[in-house]
Design a protein around this motif. Structure first.
Motif, PDB file in Angstrom:
ATOM      1  N   PHE A 170      17.321  -3.809  10.916  1.00 30.67           N
ATOM      2  CA  PHE A 170      18.754  -3.940  10.677  1.00 30.67           C
ATOM      3  C   PHE A 170      19.509  -3.615  11.951  1.00 30.67           C
ATOM      4  O   PHE A 170      19.063  -2.807  12.768  1.00 30.67           O
ATOM      5  N   ARG A 171      20.676  -4.238  12.079  1.00 31.42           N
ATOM      6  CA  ARG A 171      21.599  -3.970  13.192  1.00 31.42           C
ATOM      7  C   ARG A 171      22.981  -3.794  12.568  1.00 31.42           C
ATOM      8  O   ARG A 171      23.436  -4.654  11.796  1.00 31.42           O
ATOM      9  N   ASP A 172      23.636  -2.665  12.886  1.00 35.88           N
ATOM     10  CA  ASP A 172      24.971  -2.467  12.326  1.00 35.88           C
ATOM     11  C   ASP A 172      26.035  -3.050  13.251  1.00 35.88           C
ATOM     12  O   ASP A 172      25.735  -3.557  14.330  1.00 35.88           O
ATOM     13  N   ARG A 173      27.277  -2.985  12.842  1.00 39.02           N
ATOM     14  CA  ARG A 173      28.370  -3.590  13.608  1.00 39.02           C
ATOM     15  C   ARG A 173      28.593  -2.916  14.951  1.00 39.02           C
ATOM     16  O   ARG A 173      29.158  -3.517  15.861  1.00 39.02           O
ATOM     17  N   ALA A 174      28.136  -1.681  15.096  1.00 40.04           N
ATOM     18  CA  ALA A 174      28.246  -0.970  16.371  1.00 40.04           C
ATOM     19  C   ALA A 174      27.072  -1.277  17.295  1.00 40.04           C
ATOM     20  O   ALA A 174      27.020  -0.805  18.422  1.00 40.04           O
ATOM     21  N   GLY A 175      26.092  -2.057  16.807  1.00 43.52           N
ATOM     22  CA  GLY A 175      24.936  -2.419  17.625  1.00 43.52           C
ATOM     23  C   GLY A 175      23.738  -1.509  17.453  1.00 43.52           C
ATOM     24  O   GLY A 175      22.694  -1.731  18.070  1.00 43.52           O
ATOM     25  N   GLN A 176      23.839  -0.492  16.612  1.00 47.76           N
ATOM     26  CA  GLN A 176      22.727   0.432  16.362  1.00 47.76           C
ATOM     27  C   GLN A 176      21.622  -0.301  15.609  1.00 47.76           C
ATOM     28  O   GLN A 176      21.886  -1.060  14.683  1.00 47.76           O
ATOM     29  N   LEU A 177      20.377  -0.064  16.014  1.00 49.95           N
ATOM     30  CA  LEU A 177      19.220  -0.692  15.379  1.00 49.95           C
ATOM     31  C   LEU A 177      18.490   0.295  14.478  1.00 49.95           C
ATOM     32  O   LEU A 177      18.403   1.489  14.791  1.00 49.95           O
ATOM     33  N   TYR A 178      17.938  -0.225  13.388  1.00 47.18           N
ATOM     34  CA  TYR A 178      17.165   0.580  12.440  1.00 47.18           C
ATOM     35  C   TYR A 178      15.927  -0.205  12.043  1.00 47.18           C
ATOM     36  O   TYR A 178      15.979  -1.433  11.927  1.00 47.18           O
ATOM     37  N   ALA A 179      14.828   0.504  11.793  1.00 44.96           N
ATOM     38  CA  ALA A 179      13.589  -0.121  11.329  1.00 44.96           C
ATOM     39  C   ALA A 179      12.969   0.774  10.261  1.00 44.96           C
ATOM     40  O   ALA A 179      12.751   1.963  10.490  1.00 44.96           O
ATOM     41  N   ILE A 180      12.716   0.185   9.099  1.00 44.81           N
ATOM     42  CA  ILE A 180      12.126   0.911   7.974  1.00 44.81           C
ATOM     43  C   ILE A 180      11.009   0.070   7.369  1.00 44.81           C
ATOM     44  O   ILE A 180      10.896  -1.133   7.642  1.00 44.81           O
ATOM     45  N   ASP A 181      10.205   0.707   6.528  1.00 46.28           N
ATOM     46  CA  ASP A 181       9.196  -0.022   5.761  1.00 46.28           C
ATOM     47  C   ASP A 181       9.914  -1.039   4.874  1.00 46.28           C
ATOM     48  O   ASP A 181      10.951  -0.727   4.287  1.00 46.28           O
ATOM     49  N   ASN A 182       9.401  -2.242   4.782  1.00 46.40           N
ATOM     50  CA  ASN A 182      10.050  -3.287   3.984  1.00 46.40           C
ATOM     51  C   ASN A 182       9.705  -3.189   2.505  1.00 46.40           C
ATOM     52  O   ASN A 182      10.340  -3.815   1.672  1.00 46.40           O
ATOM     53  N   ARG A 183       8.715  -2.368   2.155  1.00 41.70           N
ATOM     54  CA  ARG A 183       8.262  -2.291   0.760  1.00 41.70           C
ATOM     55  C   ARG A 183       9.125  -1.327  -0.043  1.00 41.70           C
ATOM     56  O   ARG A 183       9.292  -0.172   0.323  1.00 41.70           O
ATOM     57  N   ASP A 184       9.665  -1.810  -1.144  1.00 41.22           N
ATOM     58  CA  ASP A 184      10.423  -0.981  -2.077  1.00 41.22           C
ATOM     59  C   ASP A 184       9.423  -0.129  -2.857  1.00 41.22           C
ATOM     60  O   ASP A 184       8.587  -0.673  -3.581  1.00 41.22           O
ATOM     61  N   PRO A 185       9.475   1.204  -2.727  1.00 35.06           N
ATOM     62  CA  PRO A 185       8.469   2.035  -3.392  1.00 35.06           C
ATOM     63  C   PRO A 185       8.597   2.049  -4.923  1.00 35.06           C
ATOM     64  O   PRO A 185       7.655   2.408  -5.614  1.00 35.06           O
ATOM     65  N   PHE A 186       9.720   1.641  -5.458  1.00 33.06           N
ATOM     66  CA  PHE A 186       9.909   1.643  -6.905  1.00 33.06           C
ATOM     67  C   PHE A 186       9.333   0.394  -7.567  1.00 33.06           C
ATOM     68  O   PHE A 186       8.834   0.456  -8.679  1.00 33.06           O
ATOM     69  N   SER A 187       9.396  -0.744  -6.883  1.00 36.45           N
ATOM     70  CA  SER A 187       8.893  -1.985  -7.468  1.00 36.45           C
ATOM     71  C   SER A 187       7.595  -2.458  -6.812  1.00 36.45           C
ATOM     72  O   SER A 187       6.871  -3.263  -7.385  1.00 36.45           O
ATOM     73  N   GLY A 188       7.340  -2.000  -5.579  1.00 39.31           N
ATOM     74  CA  GLY A 188       6.168  -2.455  -4.834  1.00 39.31           C
ATOM     75  C   GLY A 188       6.392  -3.756  -4.088  1.00 39.31           C
ATOM     76  O   GLY A 188       5.523  -4.206  -3.353  1.00 39.31           O
ATOM     77  N   ALA A 189       7.546  -4.364  -4.256  1.00 38.44           N
ATOM     78  CA  ALA A 189       7.844  -5.641  -3.604  1.00 38.44           C
ATOM     79  C   ALA A 189       8.367  -5.427  -2.185  1.00 38.44           C
ATOM     80  O   ALA A 189       9.080  -4.466  -1.915  1.00 38.44           O
ATOM     81  N   ALA A 190       8.025  -6.336  -1.294  1.00 36.61           N
ATOM     82  CA  ALA A 190       8.485  -6.273   0.100  1.00 36.61           C
ATOM     83  C   ALA A 190       9.836  -6.981   0.197  1.00 36.61           C
ATOM     84  O   ALA A 190       9.914  -8.141   0.584  1.00 36.61           O
ATOM     85  N   VAL A 191      10.906  -6.248  -0.150  1.00 37.97           N
ATOM     86  CA  VAL A 191      12.226  -6.875  -0.271  1.00 37.97           C
ATOM     87  C   VAL A 191      13.364  -6.105   0.397  1.00 37.97           C
ATOM     88  O   VAL A 191      14.511  -6.563   0.361  1.00 37.97           O
ATOM     89  N   LEU A 192      13.111  -4.951   0.982  1.00 43.58           N
ATOM     90  CA  LEU A 192      14.219  -4.145   1.491  1.00 43.58           C
ATOM     91  C   LEU A 192      15.014  -4.853   2.583  1.00 43.58           C
ATOM     92  O   LEU A 192      16.212  -4.611   2.741  1.00 43.58           O
ATOM     93  N   SER A 193      14.376  -5.760   3.323  1.00 41.57           N
ATOM     94  CA  SER A 193      15.106  -6.494   4.361  1.00 41.57           C
ATOM     95  C   SER A 193      16.203  -7.368   3.764  1.00 41.57           C
ATOM     96  O   SER A 193      17.133  -7.758   4.461  1.00 41.57           O
TER      97      SER A 193
END
Length: 116
Positions: A48-71
């Protein structure tokens, strides 16, 4: 008015152990939108990139459903902290720490990320 497209040669990289792994061009990350990427070990990362240009990286897997959807989740802020809400069950995850804001017993992996 015509806006010039962003031009940069910067690459987004994620730290994996001791090395940096190049994921994509910085121009691929639109503020407020996520992008999923496959890592060499088969895991997926959500960037993810916010409006200020800050970058973030997280696991894409939703731990509640198991689906790779957080992106594909919606981004926002809660008490000044950036988060992404899962598109499935709507739990919110802090983009800096991975802590679930709706269940303190759950945390997802975060990655160090940079543009270089």
């Amino acid at each position: 008015m015509t806006l010039a497209p962003e031009t940069t040669d910067l690459k987004v990289q994620v730290r994996l152990d001791e090395d940096w792994f190049t994921v994509c061009d910085l121009t691929r990350l639109l503020p407020g939108r996520g992008v999923a990427a496959l890592l060499p070990n088969g895991d997926q990362v959500a960037l993810f990139r916010d409006r200020a240009g800050q970058l973030y990286a997280i696991d894409n897997r939703d731990p509640f459903s198991g689906a790779a959807v957080l992106s594909r989740g919606l981004t926002g802020t809660h008490q000044g902290r950036p988060f992404v809400a899962s598109p499935l069950l709507k739990q919110r995850f802090d983009l800096e720490t991975g802590q679930c804001l709706d269940d303190e017993t759950v945390r997802i992996a975060t990655y160090e990320v940079r543009a270089s």
